[in-house]
Design a protein around this motif. Structure first.
Motif, PDB file in Angstrom:
ATOM      1  N   SER A 128       0.937  -1.171   0.191  1.00 15.52           N
ATOM      2  CA  SER A 128      -0.045  -0.021  -0.066  1.00 15.52           C
ATOM      3  C   SER A 128       0.762   1.421  -0.135  1.00 15.52           C
ATOM      4  CB  SER A 128      -1.094   0.069   1.266  1.00 15.52           C
ATOM      5  OG  SER A 128      -0.203   0.177   2.383  1.00 15.52           O
ATOM      6  N   SER A 129       2.282   1.105  -0.226  1.00 18.94           N
ATOM      7  CA  SER A 129       3.208   2.340   0.177  1.00 18.94           C
ATOM      8  C   SER A 129       3.033   2.967  -1.418  1.00 18.94           C
ATOM      9  CB  SER A 129       4.433   1.993   0.662  1.00 18.94           C
ATOM     10  OG  SER A 129       4.421   1.348   1.900  1.00 18.94           O
ATOM     11  N   GLU A 130       3.580   4.204  -1.254  1.00 20.67           N
ATOM     12  CA  GLU A 130       3.483   4.759  -2.469  1.00 20.67           C
ATOM     13  C   GLU A 130       4.848   5.675  -2.811  1.00 20.67           C
ATOM     14  OE1 GLU A 130       0.573   8.032  -4.510  1.00 20.67           O
ATOM     15  OE2 GLU A 130      -0.117   6.115  -4.305  1.00 20.67           O
ATOM     16  N   LEU A 131       5.595   5.669  -4.091  1.00 22.12           N
ATOM     17  CA  LEU A 131       6.507   6.874  -4.097  1.00 22.12           C
ATOM     18  C   LEU A 131       5.982   7.685  -5.350  1.00 22.12           C
ATOM     19  CD1 LEU A 131      10.061   4.454  -4.075  1.00 22.12           C
ATOM     20  CD2 LEU A 131       8.791   5.732  -2.336  1.00 22.12           C
ATOM     21  N   GLY A 132       6.933   8.437  -5.813  1.00 21.50           N
ATOM     22  CA  GLY A 132       6.426   9.167  -7.197  1.00 21.50           C
ATOM     23  C   GLY A 132       7.224   9.672  -7.851  1.00 21.50           C
ATOM     24  N   PRO A 133       7.004  10.398  -9.012  1.00 23.56           N
ATOM     25  CA  PRO A 133       7.877  11.053 -10.064  1.00 23.56           C
ATOM     26  C   PRO A 133       8.879  12.096  -9.223  1.00 23.56           C
ATOM     27  CG  PRO A 133       5.749  10.922 -10.930  1.00 23.56           C
ATOM     28  CD  PRO A 133       5.593  10.725  -9.370  1.00 23.56           C
ATOM     29  N   ILE A 134      10.024  12.289  -9.660  1.00 21.72           N
ATOM     30  CA  ILE A 134      10.895  13.257  -8.927  1.00 21.72           C
ATOM     31  C   ILE A 134      11.014  14.643  -9.762  1.00 21.72           C
ATOM     32  CG2 ILE A 134      11.896  11.608  -7.730  1.00 21.72           C
ATOM     33  CD1 ILE A 134      14.477  11.860  -9.609  1.00 21.72           C
ATOM     34  N   ASP A 135      10.138  14.687 -10.909  1.00 22.22           N
ATOM     35  CA  ASP A 135      10.398  16.157 -11.609  1.00 22.22           C
ATOM     36  C   ASP A 135      10.077  17.063 -10.882  1.00 22.22           C
ATOM     37  OD1 ASP A 135       7.899  14.698 -11.930  1.00 22.22           O
ATOM     38  OD2 ASP A 135       7.386  16.578 -12.704  1.00 22.22           O
ATOM     39  N   PRO A 136      10.947  18.270 -11.049  1.00 17.42           N
ATOM     40  CA  PRO A 136      10.850  19.212  -9.692  1.00 17.42           C
ATOM     41  C   PRO A 136       9.500  20.169  -9.973  1.00 17.42           C
ATOM     42  CG  PRO A 136      12.185  19.859 -11.450  1.00 17.42           C
ATOM     43  CD  PRO A 136      11.957  18.537 -11.877  1.00 17.42           C
ATOM     44  N   GLN A 137       8.790  20.433  -8.983  1.00 20.20           N
ATOM     45  CA  GLN A 137       7.837  21.568  -8.976  1.00 20.20           C
ATOM     46  C   GLN A 137       8.207  22.936  -8.421  1.00 20.20           C
ATOM     47  OE1 GLN A 137       4.157  19.675  -8.928  1.00 20.20           O
ATOM     48  NE2 GLN A 137       5.744  18.883 -10.114  1.00 20.20           N
ATOM     49  N   VAL A 138       7.458  23.955  -8.936  1.00 21.06           N
ATOM     50  CA  VAL A 138       8.006  25.380  -8.800  1.00 21.06           C
ATOM     51  C   VAL A 138       6.613  26.115  -8.183  1.00 21.06           C
ATOM     52  CG1 VAL A 138       9.641  25.310 -10.088  1.00 21.06           C
ATOM     53  CG2 VAL A 138       7.832  25.973 -11.108  1.00 21.06           C
ATOM     54  N   ALA A 139       6.698  26.883  -7.294  1.00 20.17           N
ATOM     55  CA  ALA A 139       5.741  28.055  -6.827  1.00 20.17           C
ATOM     56  C   ALA A 139       5.289  28.708  -8.325  1.00 20.17           C
ATOM     57  CB  ALA A 139       6.099  28.786  -5.876  1.00 20.17           C
ATOM     58  N   TYR A 140       3.970  28.692  -8.475  1.00 18.84           N
ATOM     59  CA  TYR A 140       3.729  29.401  -9.792  1.00 18.84           C
ATOM     60  C   TYR A 140       2.122  29.898  -9.593  1.00 18.84           C
ATOM     61  CZ  TYR A 140       3.395  30.683 -14.923  1.00 18.84           C
ATOM     62  OH  TYR A 140       3.672  31.105 -15.932  1.00 18.84           O
ATOM     63  N   ASP A 141       2.060  31.271  -9.911  1.00 15.00           N
ATOM     64  CA  ASP A 141       0.568  31.893  -9.872  1.00 15.00           C
ATOM     65  C   ASP A 141      -0.061  31.644 -11.235  1.00 15.00           C
ATOM     66  OD1 ASP A 141      -1.426  33.353  -9.272  1.00 15.00           O
ATOM     67  OD2 ASP A 141      -0.435  35.142  -8.687  1.00 15.00           O
ATOM     68  N   ILE A 142      -1.171  31.009 -11.117  1.00 17.43           N
ATOM     69  CA  ILE A 142      -1.835  30.667 -12.215  1.00 17.43           C
ATOM     70  C   ILE A 142      -3.144  31.447 -12.155  1.00 17.43           C
ATOM     71  CG2 ILE A 142      -0.982  28.432 -12.714  1.00 17.43           C
ATOM     72  CD1 ILE A 142      -3.518  27.261 -11.299  1.00 17.43           C
ATOM     73  N   GLY A 143      -3.185  32.523 -11.263  1.00 17.20           N
ATOM     74  CA  GLY A 143      -4.242  33.498 -11.443  1.00 17.20           C
ATOM     75  C   GLY A 143      -5.296  33.256 -10.348  1.00 17.20           C
ATOM     76  N   GLN A 144      -5.138  32.093  -9.474  1.00 12.80           N
ATOM     77  CA  GLN A 144      -5.887  31.972  -8.399  1.00 12.80           C
ATOM     78  C   GLN A 144      -4.996  31.556  -7.114  1.00 12.80           C
ATOM     79  OE1 GLN A 144      -7.644  28.088  -9.875  1.00 12.80           O
ATOM     80  NE2 GLN A 144      -9.094  29.496 -10.925  1.00 12.80           N
TER      81      GLN A 144
END
Length: 295
Positions: A128-144
């Motif tokens: 039941s454990s889960e890993l995930g993709p490691i592509d980086p995330q960035v803080a981004y303002d999409i208008g909301q």
């Protein structure tokens, strides 16, 4: 200590969720993992509280006060954050453990938390454990308001719009192309591409110095594509289960869902996640002897 069964029933009775409630679970896991140092890092999936360098500072302070000669087991449940902080946590845990460092995943270790797992000598997971993709995330303002967006998605959107603008150009610079250049800084796109490459390079470096030390860099790159290739991962939120992790040649040990170890790990998980998801607490970093509660 309460029994490990009937976790939810016991949890609702434990209105005072202090460190003493969780301490017996650390001690039980330590006994079941050959007296290793048992360290936990829980970060809320509901609050905007990414993994960061200060977390590594706290981890090091805790480990400096522990006897780590039997090795270190990090119980990790986190949504991700700063990749460089993840790399530093790997270095700290390996340095203090004498390169006997394992990560236990009770539920989800995603993004930068997955990178920590890749830098360990062993990953302990259940079905039941889960890993995930490691592509980086960035803080981004999409208008909301500010959200965490995959760097790959921003780069792909830019390149797609740029290609459309060029196709509709009449030999000069089209209005669409002008707007695109005004709205998205090309230098920022280049920076995001470098960030994507850095994330993959850090994972390869960690694996080449750890559980894949016998493989070449190209072999490692091909093996971990389920973690790095957006064409395969499809979404940053995609889950990577134990079978896919094993198929990627990671050193993964399965924890039986009916074992005493899993009962103890889930007992700690439920109580720690209650704090970070149902109170004002954002992060918990603990051992049986130390507790850092971050809001």
């Amino acid at each position: 200590m309460t029994e490990f069964n009937n976790t939810f029933k016991n949890l609702f009775k434990e209105t005072n969720q202090n460190h003493d409630i969780r301490k017996p679970y650390f001690e039980a896991i330590r006994s079941l993992r050959e007296k290793r140092t048992i360290l936990s890092l829980f970060i809320s999936f509901r609050k905007f509280s990414p993994l960061e360098q200060s977390d590594a500072d706290i981890l090091e302070e805790i480990l400096a006060n522990e006897d780590n000669t039997k090795g270190i087991s990090l119980i990790l449940d986190a949504p991700g954050g700063n990749g460089l902080a993840a790399e530093r946590i790997i270095r700290i845990c390996k340095s203090y453990s004498g390169k006997d460092f394992e990560v236990i995943v009770p539920d989800k270790a995603k993004s930068a938390a997955t990178m920590i797992c890749l830098g360990a000598d062993k990953i302990l997971m259940s079905k039941s454990s889960e890993l995930g993709p490691i592509d980086p995330q960035v803080a981004y303002d999409i208008g909301q308001g500010t959200s965490w967006i995959a760097a790959h998605d921003i780069v792909s959107a830019y390149e797609e719009l740029f290609a459309r603008a060029v196709r509709f150009s009449d030999g000069g610079i089209s209005t669409l192309l002008q707007q695109l250049r005004e709205e998205i800084d090309a230098v920022k796109i280049k920076d995001l591409k470098s960030l994507i490459k850095l994330s993959e390079d850090m994972a390869i470096n960690s694996l080449s110095n750890g559980m894949m030390h016998k493989a070449s860099r190209n072999e490692i790159r091909n093996r971990i594509k389920p973690f790095t290739d957006p064409e395969l991962t499809l979404s940053h939120d995609s889950g990577i289960d134990i079978e896919l992790a094993k198929n990627s040649s990671l050193n993964v040990e399965e924890i039986d869902l009916n074992s005493p170890l899993w009962a103890a790990v889930k007992g700690l998980y439920m109580r720690s996640q209650y704090l970070v998801n149902s109170t004002d607490v954002a992060k918990i970093i603990e051992t049986a002897n130390d507790s850092y509660i971050l809001r």
